[in-house]
Design an enzyme around this catalytic site. Structure first.
Site, PDB file in Angstrom:
ATOM      1  N   HIS A 242       0.833  -1.203   0.000  1.00 15.29           N
ATOM      2  CA  HIS A 242       0.000   0.000   0.000  1.00 15.29           C
ATOM      3  C   HIS A 242       0.868   1.253   0.000  1.00 15.29           C
ATOM      4  O   HIS A 242       2.057   1.215   0.332  1.00 15.29           O
ATOM      5  CB  HIS A 242      -0.940   0.018   1.212  1.00 15.29           C
ATOM      6  CG  HIS A 242      -0.241   0.165   2.522  1.00 15.29           C
ATOM      7  ND1 HIS A 242       0.459  -0.863   3.119  1.00 15.29           N
ATOM      8  CD2 HIS A 242      -0.121   1.230   3.367  1.00 15.29           C
ATOM      9  CE1 HIS A 242       0.963  -0.451   4.261  1.00 15.29           C
ATOM     10  NE2 HIS A 242       0.643   0.824   4.441  1.00 15.29           N
TER      11      HIS A 242
ATOM     12  N   ASP B 163       0.631   5.076   1.770  1.00 15.50           N
ATOM     13  CA  ASP B 163      -0.087   5.658   2.902  1.00 15.50           C
ATOM     14  C   ASP B 163      -1.071   6.741   2.458  1.00 15.50           C
ATOM     15  O   ASP B 163      -0.771   7.572   1.591  1.00 15.50           O
ATOM     16  CB  ASP B 163       0.897   6.273   3.899  1.00 15.50           C
ATOM     17  CG  ASP B 163       1.653   5.220   4.696  1.00 15.50           C
ATOM     18  OD1 ASP B 163       1.176   4.076   4.783  1.00 15.50           O
ATOM     19  OD2 ASP B 163       2.729   5.550   5.236  1.00 15.50           O
TER      20      ASP B 163
ATOM     21  N   HIS C 161       4.760   0.168   0.251  1.00 16.64           N
ATOM     22  CA  HIS C 161       5.518  -0.596   1.235  1.00 16.64           C
ATOM     23  C   HIS C 161       4.662  -1.705   1.827  1.00 16.64           C
ATOM     24  O   HIS C 161       3.429  -1.715   1.701  1.00 16.64           O
ATOM     25  CB  HIS C 161       6.105   0.302   2.324  1.00 16.64           C
ATOM     26  CG  HIS C 161       5.096   1.135   3.056  1.00 16.64           C
ATOM     27  ND1 HIS C 161       4.566   2.305   2.554  1.00 16.64           N
ATOM     28  CD2 HIS C 161       4.523   0.979   4.280  1.00 16.64           C
ATOM     29  CE1 HIS C 161       3.719   2.831   3.410  1.00 16.64           C
ATOM     30  NE2 HIS C 161       3.672   2.040   4.471  1.00 16.64           N
TER      31      HIS C 161
ATOM     32  N   ARG D  18       5.879   6.447  13.829  1.00 12.53           N
ATOM     33  CA  ARG D  18       5.988   7.065  12.514  1.00 12.53           C
ATOM     34  C   ARG D  18       5.447   8.480  12.545  1.00 12.53           C
ATOM     35  O   ARG D  18       4.430   8.750  13.186  1.00 12.53           O
ATOM     36  CB  ARG D  18       5.184   6.251  11.488  1.00 12.53           C
ATOM     37  CG  ARG D  18       5.367   6.703  10.047  1.00 12.53           C
ATOM     38  CD  ARG D  18       4.292   6.112   9.155  1.00 12.53           C
ATOM     39  NE  ARG D  18       3.007   6.757   9.381  1.00 12.53           N
ATOM     40  CZ  ARG D  18       1.831   6.256   9.002  1.00 12.53           C
ATOM     41  NH1 ARG D  18       1.779   5.087   8.410  1.00 12.53           N
ATOM     42  NH2 ARG D  18       0.716   6.924   9.228  1.00 12.53           N
TER      43      ARG D  18
END
Length: 320
Positions: A145, A147, A295, A310
């Protein structure tokens, strides 16, 4: 005797024997040489002068050595890091052990940070904490996917740090979506250039939350349309910009045709030549260009914990 040595180099097609039907299903991934361009056409290779850069693959992924990200980043270093990010798409920094404030401070060199109310926060609203201890709420793993493509302005990039690493497993993989586009058959590229697709947060997050939990976010995150082929705002390269988690359909196609074409496009992230795989140690940092990559967090470490934090950098509206 090997097959290659037993086959004639030339043959007369008029006398060739008939072969049984040996077609493979359409819209698959095929063997053969790959186009592996790391840099846009016309951009020369240049050395890096303010740090050591160690490639981790031919087109994507490089380790940066000789920088302490907890210290202020001078503008000249920031500019060279940005050039490395555009060239290699994901950068790795070993053993940084950043505090959340230091991680946020480093990311802010590329823009304002975004918040995501759909994910668990860390020490601040703009820090997301992925705590994969036994019994924790699942989040995005084992799926390719990009983000937050369900936003009108998806993230420019993200800075991820692993705070707790399992004894084995828990790697993350990234795929170069410029290479994925370059290697599509010409007739597929012609078909998708100029096309738009719908992105929606519901398909991805419905795996984790109930309809009642999701309903409160429907007005905040309505479906959006983005180009199927995005042009990078800094390099100008064309990149495939659809993903399994959030892309629901291609505008103007009926559902069966859209589904078939999207399945073909989704598969492009699975090609190993377009990928890099990173094995984490505690305190390592990865910084990736969310505009140019997909990723995949490998979920192979249960029952051991894996804890990451993150921060995401706000981006611009994609254009074709």
């Amino acid at each position: 005797m090997t097959l290659s040595s037993s086959l004639p180099l030339t043959h007369d097609v008029t006398t060739a024997p008939a072969l049984r039907d040996h077609r493979i299903p359409a819209d698959g991934l095929y063997e053969g040489p790959r186009i592996l361009r790391r840099l846009p056409d016309g951009v020369p290779e240049r050395p890096y002068e303010r740090f050591e850069l160690v490639p981790q693959g031919p087109v994507i992924g490089a380790e940066i050595r000789g920088l302490d990200l907890s210290r202020p980043v001078p503008s000249a270093v920031r500019d060279e890091l940005n050039r490395a990010l555009l060239e290699w798409k994901v950068l790795f920094f070993r053993g940084q052990h950043l505090t959340p404030d230091a991680q946020r401070r480093f990311a802010r060199h590329w823009g304002e940070l975004e918040t995501n109310p759909l994910l668990a926060p860390g020490d601040a609203d703009d820090v997301v904490r992925f705590d994969k201890s036994p019994g924790a709420v699942p989040t995005f793993e084992n799926v390719w996917h990009t983000d937050v493509t369900f936003r009108e302005r998806p993230a420019l990039g993200a800075v991820l740090q692993l705070r707790e690493v399992p004894p084995v497993g828990g790697d993350t993989m990234w795929a170069d979506m410029a290479a994925a586009y370059d290697n599509l058959p010409a007739q597929v590229r012609e078909r998708i250039d100029g096309a738009s697709a719908v992105h929606d947060f519901l398909p991805g997050f419905s795996r984790f939350y109930s309809p009642r939990q999701l309903a409160q976010f429907q007005e905040q995150f309505p479906p959006v349309e983005h180009p199927v082929v995005r042009r990078h705002p800094e390099t100008g390269r064309r990149m495939l910009f659809v993903n399994t988690s959030f892309t629901t359909r291609i505008v103007g196609l009926d559902r069966p045709e859209s589904d078939r074409l999207l399945r073909l496009l989704f598969q492009q992230a699975h090609v190993p030549e377009f990928q890099v795989r990173f094995r984490w140690q505690a305190g390592d940092v990865a910084f990736w260009d969310n505009r140019a990559t997909q990723h995949y967090a490998v979920n192979d470490y249960a029952p051991h914990p894996r804890v990451a934090e993150r921060v995401a950098i706000a981006g611009d509206r994609p254009f074709g």
